[in-house]
Design a protein around this motif. Sequence first.
Motif, PDB file in Angstrom:
ATOM      1  N   VAL A  86       6.228-101.517   3.885  1.00  0.00           N
ATOM      2  CA  VAL A  86       7.051-102.632   3.826  1.00  0.00           C
ATOM      3  C   VAL A  86       7.085-103.254   5.127  1.00  0.00           C
ATOM      4  N   ALA A  87       7.276-102.448   6.429  1.00  0.00           N
ATOM      5  CA  ALA A  87       7.209-103.191   7.455  1.00  0.00           C
ATOM      6  C   ALA A  87       6.205-104.269   8.003  1.00  0.00           C
TER       7      ALA A  87
ATOM      8  N   ILE B  95      13.245 -97.499  -1.481  1.00  0.00           N
ATOM      9  CA  ILE B  95      13.720 -95.972  -1.622  1.00  0.00           C
ATOM     10  C   ILE B  95      14.412 -95.910  -2.842  1.00  0.00           C
ATOM     11  N   HIS B  96      14.824 -96.918  -3.566  1.00  0.00           N
ATOM     12  CA  HIS B  96      15.299 -96.551  -5.036  1.00  0.00           C
ATOM     13  C   HIS B  96      14.108 -96.181  -5.735  1.00  0.00           C
TER      14      HIS B  96
ATOM     15  N   THR C 107      13.702-107.139   5.002  1.00  0.00           N
ATOM     16  CA  THR C 107      15.114-106.957   4.974  1.00  0.00           C
ATOM     17  C   THR C 107      15.582-105.581   4.566  1.00  0.00           C
ATOM     18  N   LYS C 108      16.739-105.150   4.812  1.00  0.00           N
ATOM     19  CA  LYS C 108      17.346-104.127   4.524  1.00  0.00           C
ATOM     20  C   LYS C 108      17.040-103.846   2.756  1.00  0.00           C
ATOM     21  N   GLY C 109      17.238-104.735   2.148  1.00  0.00           N
ATOM     22  CA  GLY C 109      17.380-104.862   0.517  1.00  0.00           C
ATOM     23  C   GLY C 109      15.867-104.488   0.146  1.00  0.00           C
ATOM     24  N   GLU C 110      15.083-105.032   0.909  1.00  0.00           N
ATOM     25  CA  GLU C 110      13.629-104.681   0.563  1.00  0.00           C
ATOM     26  C   GLU C 110      13.229-103.065   0.930  1.00  0.00           C
TER      27      GLU C 110
ATOM     28  N   VAL D  57      15.830 -99.259   8.721  1.00  0.00           N
ATOM     29  CA  VAL D  57      16.199-100.559   8.464  1.00  0.00           C
ATOM     30  C   VAL D  57      15.751-101.212   9.917  1.00  0.00           C
ATOM     31  N   ALA D  58      15.803-100.757  11.141  1.00  0.00           N
ATOM     32  CA  ALA D  58      15.540-101.541  12.216  1.00  0.00           C
ATOM     33  C   ALA D  58      14.080-101.701  12.311  1.00  0.00           C
TER      34      ALA D  58
END
Length: 117
Positions: free
Chosen positions: A104-105, A36-37, A28-31, A19-20
Amino acid sequence: MAGHRIFTTPFASIYPHYVAKVERKGRTKGELDDVIHWLTGYDEAGLQRVLDDETDVETFFAQAPAYSPHAELITGVICGHRVEEIEDPVMRKVRQLDKVVDEVARGKRLESVKRGG
């Protein structure tokens, strides 16, 4: 790499680092959760249960409801190892997750991160 200590580490202790990492790069955490999903098949409630129960990494992957068949398309180098050449199936999954979190990052589009899945 059988018996690697990451296997017995609770996923809940790794997740905040993911998350960090993505938030530090403006994502975002949502992304992160979306990826992960996609990779594991855990839904929001399932992921939260894993975090609450302090499920270890090996069990997290072993009990993944629907590990993505597109995961085999995750290639490249992470932590000095080519993801597609890692023989241990659990370690390969750990590194696949690491790789998509890095993507993602770095700002890669989620559709690309998901390899069409």
